[in-house]
Design an enzyme around this catalytic site. Sequence first.
Site, short mmCIF file in Angstrom:
data_model
loop_
_atom_site.label_atom_id
_atom_site.label_comp_id
_atom_site.label_asym_id
_atom_site.label_seq_id
_atom_site.Cartn_x
_atom_site.Cartn_y
_atom_site.Cartn_z
CG HIS A 45 -7.52 25.81 26.20
ND1 HIS A 45 -7.35 25.20 27.43
CD2 HIS A 45 -8.48 26.74 26.37
CE1 HIS A 45 -8.20 25.75 28.30
NE2 HIS A 45 -8.90 26.68 27.68
CG ASP A 61 -4.80 23.99 31.67
OD1 ASP A 61 -5.55 24.70 30.99
OD2 ASP A 61 -5.10 23.52 32.79
CB ILE A 62 -2.54 23.88 36.95
CG1 ILE A 62 -3.69 24.86 36.87
CG2 ILE A 62 -1.27 24.47 37.46
CD1 ILE A 62 -4.17 25.26 38.26
CG HIS A 70 -7.32 31.36 28.26
ND1 HIS A 70 -8.19 32.13 28.98
CD2 HIS A 70 -7.81 30.09 28.32
CE1 HIS A 70 -9.16 31.38 29.46
NE2 HIS A 70 -8.96 30.12 29.07
P1 AMP Z 1 -11.32 28.25 30.33
O1 AMP Z 1 -11.39 29.65 30.94
O2 AMP Z 1 -12.64 27.54 30.41
O3 AMP Z 1 -10.74 28.26 28.95
O4 AMP Z 1 -10.33 27.40 31.25
C1 AMP Z 1 -9.26 27.98 31.96
C2 AMP Z 1 -8.10 27.03 32.01
O5 AMP Z 1 -7.08 27.64 32.81
C3 AMP Z 1 -8.39 25.66 32.61
O6 AMP Z 1 -7.98 24.64 31.70
C4 AMP Z 1 -7.56 25.64 33.91
O7 AMP Z 1 -7.05 24.37 34.23
C5 AMP Z 1 -6.46 26.64 33.59
N1 AMP Z 1 -5.89 27.29 34.75
C6 AMP Z 1 -6.55 27.93 35.74
N2 AMP Z 1 -5.67 28.43 36.64
C7 AMP Z 1 -4.44 28.10 36.20
C8 AMP Z 1 -3.10 28.32 36.68
N3 AMP Z 1 -2.87 29.00 37.83
N4 AMP Z 1 -2.06 27.83 35.95
C9 AMP Z 1 -2.28 27.14 34.81
N5 AMP Z 1 -3.50 26.91 34.30
C10 AMP Z 1 -4.57 27.37 34.98
#
Ligand code: AMP
Length: 131
Positions: free
Chosen positions: A94, A28-29, A92
């Site tokens: 986590h 995660d970024i 996705h």
């Molecule tokens: P959620 O959709 O609420 O589960 O959160 C989406 C997650 O994706 C968040 O924790 C972001 O930090 C992560 N995220 C969004 N864009 C990117 C990316 N380009 N690379 C890695 N993680 C990402």
Amino acid sequence: MTIFSKIAAGEIPSYKCAESDKFYAFLDINPVGKAHTLVIPRREVDYIFDMEDDELAEFQVFAKKVARAIRTAFPCRKVAQIVLGLEVDHAHIHLVPINSEADVDFHKHVKVSDDEQKEIAAKILTAFQSL
Ligand code: AMP
């Protein structure tokens, strides 16, 4: 194409932790802790519970392997699995290494340098490939 599809296709850079023909895992970024990893299906589907049973089962087994690799690379009590999906409309999971409940607070984020993200991802990938 979703941003996560572009990541899985290598069109957007990511810190790769694991992959198969159907699934992809990357850091995660904006991590809530070190080694916070996201696991996605390469196939585009928004809501995890819209996945067919077989695909969801395979996805979960892949996530289990990634969780084991995380714990090998990054010793912790357990790896927490969380599903939110409110920000990115591509299913996705986590995976977050935890030693206490406080380690999985989505209102707090940690800064991890690019070099350290690369190092963590490489360790997880090595552990995954040795499973
Ligand atoms: P959620 O959709 O609420 O589960 O959160 C989406 C997650 O994706 C968040 O924790 C972001 O930090 C992560 N995220 C969004 N864009 C990117 C990316 N380009 N690379 C890695 N993680 C990402």
